[in-house]
Design an enzyme around this catalytic site. Structure first.
Site, PDB file in Angstrom:
ATOM      1  CD  GLU A 139       3.421  -5.549   2.553  1.00  0.00           C
ATOM      2  OE1 GLU A 139       4.042  -5.044   1.622  1.00  0.00           O
ATOM      3  OE2 GLU A 139       2.271  -5.201   2.879  1.00  0.00           O
ATOM      4  CD  GLU A 177      -3.081   1.077   2.110  1.00  0.00           C
ATOM      5  OE1 GLU A 177      -3.870   2.027   2.185  1.00  0.00           O
ATOM      6  OE2 GLU A 177      -3.214   0.018   2.741  1.00  0.00           O
ATOM      7  NE  ARG A 178       5.875   3.111   3.908  1.00  0.00           N
ATOM      8  CZ  ARG A 178       7.030   3.090   3.277  1.00  0.00           C
ATOM      9  NH1 ARG A 178       7.421   1.999   2.639  1.00  0.00           N
ATOM     10  NH2 ARG A 178       7.807   4.143   3.267  1.00  0.00           N
TER      11      ARG A 178
END
Length: 303
Positions: free
Chosen positions: A132, A99-100
């Site tokens: 993760e 997501e980052r």
């Protein structure tokens, strides 16, 4: 779905930041790349950012803005070097991990991003997102506890099953879940980094949320260590009258170093919180347990 018993085993097969050697080799091949990846249930594509939706199972709720800005600058200079992990869902794509990179790519003004597409069920998606983030070791304690609770609540998993999935001990999962009983104000201080995980676990031993908040204020204003906080909490739990309890909360209670050392040794030995409470020449040892299974585990150590 194969059973994962730790962060080390099979982690490279779960997160795009650490693709397995097998997949990395496949991605680098020019001939038959797509067919071979599909055979392993994965496919490398360049996916439009507008077609990607956030993972509802993402355990992380807070991202460091400075680090995200650094990643954005890096992507603007060299692009996205490692693919994110997606799954197809109702004609669109849902983030599983990365997501980052997805957020930074959007900030950088990119129109698409490299991604590995996998056929993943809801439970697998959530497991991979958790693993993760745990692998990165910067998931705040509250988000971690919420993630464990969701695994149990939404997927009917026991504490032991959660422990096996994420490679933690069952008592560690139980202690993490206890943080959800803290007041919302104290939880916010933990998320913001004003209170450490050690302080949080100690405060979770108190059922009175007003006392939790008063002690949280003392931790910040006086710089109380976890050992000092444990001594104060022990005195509060042992106090019988209101005045005595209030004095423990607001006063400067310090337990003898010898008792603190015994508490630390026993806490490590039993993998749970142990308190030594003294009254003159007498006293008692209090060993906390999460449930009947945890009690049996402690009893087996004593045997």
């Amino acid at each position: 779905m194969s059973k994962k018993t730790g962060l080390g085993k099979g982690l490279s097969a779960l997160i795009p930041d650490s693709l397995s050697d097998q997949e990395t080799s496949l991605i680098s091949q020019n001939k038959g790349e797509k067919d071979t990846l599909t055979a392993f249930g994965s496919e490398l594509r360049q996916v439009p950012l507008a077609d990607i939706e956030r993972n509802p199972y993402q355990p992380r709720t807070v991202f460091d803005d400075d680090k995200l800005s650094e990643l954005t600058s890096s992507i603007q200079e060299v692009g996205v070097l490692q693919p994110i992990l997606l799954r197809e869902l109702n004609g669109r794509y849902e983030l599983v991990a990365g997501e980052r990179r997805w957020l930074a790519a959007r900030r950088a003004g990119l129109s698409s991003i490299p991604a590995v597409i996998r056929r993943i069920k809801d439970i697998e998606s959530f497991e991979q997102a958790i693993i993760e983030n745990l692998h990165r070791e910067d998931l705040n304690p509250i988000d971690e506890a919420v993630a464990y609770h969701r695994l149990m609540d939404e997927f009917s998993m026991t504490q032991q099953q959660v422990a096996e999935k994420v490679g933690r001990s069952r008592p560690a999962i139980a202690n993490s879940l206890r943080l959800l009983h803290l007041s919302s104000d104290v939880q916010r201080l933990i998320i913001d980094g004003a209170l450490s995980a050690g302080h949080a676990r100690c405060l979770a031993g108190l059922s009175d949320r007003k006392i939790q908040e008063k002690l949280a204020s003392r931790i910040i204003s006086e710089g109380l260590s976890v050992r000092q906080l444990e001594a104060i909490v022990s005195d509060i739990q042992d106090a019988s009258g209101f005045e005595t309890k209030e004095k423990s909360i607001l006063g400067n209670s310090v337990k003898e170093a010898a008792y603190l050392e015994v508490e630390n040794v026993l806490s490590e030995r039993f993998d749970t919180k142990v308190s030594v409470i003294s009254k003159g020449k007498r006293g008692r040892i209090l060993i906390e347990f999460a449930d009947s299974e945890d009690l049996q585990r402690i009893f087996s150590i004593l045997e």
